[in-house]
Design an enzyme around this catalytic site. Structure first.
Site, PDB file in Angstrom:
ATOM      1  CG  HIS A  83      25.142  44.981  75.167  1.00  0.00           C
ATOM      2  ND1 HIS A  83      25.862  44.694  74.031  1.00  0.00           N
ATOM      3  CD2 HIS A  83      26.075  45.151  76.164  1.00  0.00           C
ATOM      4  CE1 HIS A  83      27.159  44.683  74.316  1.00  0.00           C
ATOM      5  NE2 HIS A  83      27.305  44.949  75.596  1.00  0.00           N
ATOM      6  CE  LYS A 126      26.558  48.817  74.980  1.00  0.00           C
ATOM      7  NZ  LYS A 126      27.335  49.608  75.945  1.00  0.00           N
TER       8      LYS A 126
END
Length: 267
Positions: free
Chosen positions: A157, A161
């Site tokens: 990610h 995040k």
């Protein structure tokens, strides 16, 4: 809900996901952007913030204030866990149906959340991932778990995040455990703490956070003399939008708590 467009309010409207939801709602027939909430960009036009035409919907800073002033059919919430905790009582009080994409909540919190929404008599869909391909990846992983010896997950990610591992990785590991929870002896000695990742059931999860990624996951299965890799890549946040649209339409028409997009798909 009577005839007419589904009136949607986007919470987290100035964030990347919120902006994508605004653009999508404005393109889809049968729904309209009726409200936008975010602590950033308060007082600005939601359309301009999302990079499209002026919509005449101004971003409000407080969910409580917005819900008292306007009527919404569905709230789409892509915020942080703490913001969701603060806003939930207001959603319940005003009996507005919910589509929640916020991750970082503990399992018992989600259970409590389900009870509260059922008690309020509203529709609520809570999903760690709205990409239909990601839902299929989780479904395929369940099938593979019946036949392969062991699995590990690597999820990738963007660095912004907030939670690790991702909600999708946890849900995938839980699905594998439900199919076949194998006790596996890991003979590795970690020379650097955390090298083998976190563990859910018998599945090790490794989280990568690097610029350039959006949301990606590999589920790697090992068996005697073979491996199987199931991988999903979200190359743009638009990959989540068909799932969000399905969820909005579903909770506008159905009461109850739905966990995961697969709960409303015919898989």
């Amino acid at each position: 809900m009577g005839m007419g467009n589904i009136r949607v309010c986007v919470v987290g409207a100035a964030g990347k996901m919120g902006q994508e939801v605004i653009r999508t709602v404005c393109r889809k027939s049968g729904m309209e952007l009726a409200g936008a909430i975010d602590v950033a960009a308060v007082g600005q036009d939601a359309g301009l913030v999302a990079g499209i035409d002026r919509l005449g919907v101004m971003i409000k800073g407080e969910a409580e204030e917005a819900l008292m002033q306007d009527r919404y059919d569905v709230v789409v919430d892509f915020t942080q866990a703490e913001a969701l905790r603060q806003n939930l009582p207001h959603y319940l009080e005003h009996k507005v149906s919910l589509v929640i994409g916020t991750t970082g909540l503990a399992k018992d919190e989600i259970s409590g959340f389900a009870e509260k929404t059922k008690k309020a008599g509203i529709g609520c869909l809570f999903a760690p991932n709205f990409a239909i391909g990601a839902v299929l990846m989780m479904q395929f992983a369940r099938i593979a778990a019946r036949y392969m010896d062991r699995a590990e997950i690597i999820e990738f990610h963007h660095p912004q995040k907030k939670d690790a591992p991702s909600g999708t990785a946890i849900k995938t590991a839980e699905g594998i455990r439900e199919e076949r929870d194998i006790i596996f002896e890991d003979h590795s000695t970690e020379m650097v703490k955390g090298s083998r990742g976190g563990v859910v059931g018998s599945v090790n999860i490794h989280s990568v956070r690097l610029p350039g990624y959006i949301a990606h996951q590999e589920v790697i299965f090992g068996g005697e003399g073979q491996t199987l890799t199931i991988r999903h890549d979200s190359l743009s946040r638009i990959s989540f939008m068909p799932g969000v649209v399905l969820a909005v339409r579903h909770v506008a028409a159905h009461q109850g708590f739905f966990y995961g997009l697969e709960s409303i798909l015919d898989l």
